[in-house]
Write a protein that holds these residues in place. Sequence first.
Motif, short mmCIF file in Angstrom:
data_model
loop_
_atom_site.label_atom_id
_atom_site.label_comp_id
_atom_site.label_asym_id
_atom_site.label_seq_id
_atom_site.Cartn_x
_atom_site.Cartn_y
_atom_site.Cartn_z
N GLU A 44 30.62 50.26 20.64
CA GLU A 44 30.02 51.20 21.60
C GLU A 44 29.39 52.36 20.84
O GLU A 44 30.07 53.08 20.11
CB GLU A 44 31.08 51.73 22.58
CG GLU A 44 30.52 52.75 23.55
CD GLU A 44 31.53 53.27 24.57
OE1 GLU A 44 31.22 54.24 25.27
OE2 GLU A 44 32.66 52.71 24.64
N SER A 55 27.28 49.35 25.86
CA SER A 55 28.22 48.98 26.91
C SER A 55 29.03 47.76 26.48
O SER A 55 28.67 46.61 26.78
CB SER A 55 27.45 48.66 28.21
OG SER A 55 28.34 48.28 29.24
N GLU A 57 31.76 46.53 27.53
CA GLU A 57 32.30 45.73 28.62
C GLU A 57 31.31 44.65 29.04
O GLU A 57 31.68 43.48 29.23
CB GLU A 57 32.62 46.61 29.84
CG GLU A 57 33.56 47.76 29.56
CD GLU A 57 32.82 49.04 29.18
OE1 GLU A 57 31.67 48.96 28.69
OE2 GLU A 57 33.40 50.12 29.37
N ALA A 74 36.32 44.41 22.60
CA ALA A 74 35.61 45.64 22.24
C ALA A 74 36.26 46.26 21.03
O ALA A 74 37.48 46.34 20.93
CB ALA A 74 35.64 46.62 23.40
N VAL A 77 36.09 50.47 23.00
CA VAL A 77 35.76 51.37 24.10
C VAL A 77 36.19 52.79 23.72
O VAL A 77 37.32 53.00 23.28
CB VAL A 77 36.47 50.92 25.39
CG1 VAL A 77 36.29 51.96 26.49
CG2 VAL A 77 35.95 49.57 25.84
N TYR A 82 36.18 58.21 29.41
CA TYR A 82 36.35 57.43 30.64
C TYR A 82 37.73 57.57 31.26
O TYR A 82 38.67 58.07 30.66
CB TYR A 82 36.09 55.94 30.33
CG TYR A 82 34.82 55.68 29.59
CD1 TYR A 82 33.58 56.01 30.14
CD2 TYR A 82 34.84 55.12 28.31
CE1 TYR A 82 32.41 55.79 29.45
CE2 TYR A 82 33.66 54.89 27.61
CZ TYR A 82 32.45 55.23 28.18
OH TYR A 82 31.28 55.02 27.49
N VAL A 87 38.81 51.60 32.88
CA VAL A 87 38.74 50.75 31.68
C VAL A 87 39.68 49.56 31.82
O VAL A 87 39.32 48.42 31.53
CB VAL A 87 39.06 51.58 30.42
CG1 VAL A 87 39.19 50.66 29.20
CG2 VAL A 87 37.98 52.63 30.17
N ASN A 90 38.22 47.01 34.24
CA ASN A 90 37.12 46.25 33.62
C ASN A 90 37.66 45.09 32.80
O ASN A 90 37.18 43.95 32.89
CB ASN A 90 36.29 47.16 32.72
CG ASN A 90 35.36 48.08 33.48
OD1 ASN A 90 35.05 47.85 34.65
ND2 ASN A 90 34.92 49.13 32.83
N LEU A 104 41.18 44.38 24.10
CA LEU A 104 40.69 45.71 24.46
C LEU A 104 41.00 46.66 23.31
O LEU A 104 42.13 47.14 23.18
CB LEU A 104 41.34 46.19 25.77
CG LEU A 104 41.08 47.64 26.19
CD1 LEU A 104 39.61 48.01 26.12
CD2 LEU A 104 41.64 47.89 27.59
#
Length: 341
Positions: A44, A55, A57, A74, A77, A82, A87, A90, A104
């Motif tokens: 990101e 993005s 996600e 990811a 993130v 956020y 999160v 998602n 994640l």
Amino acid sequence: MLKLSVLDQSPVSEGSSAAEALRQTVALAKEAERLGYTRFWVAEHHGASGLAGSSPEILAAHVAAVTSSIRVGAGGVLLPHYSPYKVAENFRVLEALHPGRIDLGIGRSAGGGALAVRALREHRREEPDDFARQLDDLAVYTQGMAPGGHRFAGLEASPDADSAPQLWLLGASPGSARLAAERGMGLAYARFIAPHGEAEAMAEYQARYLPSSAAPRPAVLVALFAVCAETAEEAERLALSSDLAAVLLARDHASSPTPSPERAASYPYTPFDRQLIRENREHLLIGSPPEIRERLEAIGSACSCEEIMIATVTHSFEDKLRSYRLIAEACRLQSRSIPQS
């Protein structure tokens, strides 16, 4: 056997476009799966003309949809921007769609310049950041329902699924290692940020690890930059792009498209630039397949790490693919047979 994974920041090359960089990320994910890499993470960044992935996600969702077995996630993130609840939802959606394959990874950096950060946080109340509490909330929400005593007790993150995404904290210090260990999260050590601190961080993580219901055992990996070619000389030539990119980043304080080796070779570097390049080279592994394999094994042994995640940035996408292929072959990864859709 040492596991290898891929981190792709969707770098944009000079003369190309952000859209093409995203298409290349998807193509690389498919090839990484075929070659036998363990996981594929996207990044990101915001307001960065040289990096297209804003993005993770959405990009991770697309990558997971066009692959079948490699873990996808990811890296990471940027949670301070956020709501942990959003999160978590998602990535619970991603896990429901691709059970047992979703990671994640959480980062703490700004991920962009001051203006981009202000825009990302425009909705937030003026209060001090509490990253530790955000991590606690995220751990709760990814598992489902907030327990009694939580300020949102009874709140359940949707959708209801049989499994949860695997949580990782990205860091480059013993402090980050402690945060991950105390919450039973995996630790992804960013060696490309701090190239000499992985052993200390890993030791701190192992010593302080508290098993969680989601992760009863510690999980660690080291993430680094590497460029591999058939010969050390060719790898050095390809790495010239990273040399000039580092100089331009220091000069402009912003990411710019990856320059070609030819432009880098003819650039009029100052003595200060040369020193900057020498320092930047400490963050890179550059060499032939046997040289890269030897260095990867040495890093894994030094920090008792069974997995290394590789990010490769070259001007030519074909050179990038070749680098990953050569490393996979040198490290004897087991290629996968991909079913035809």
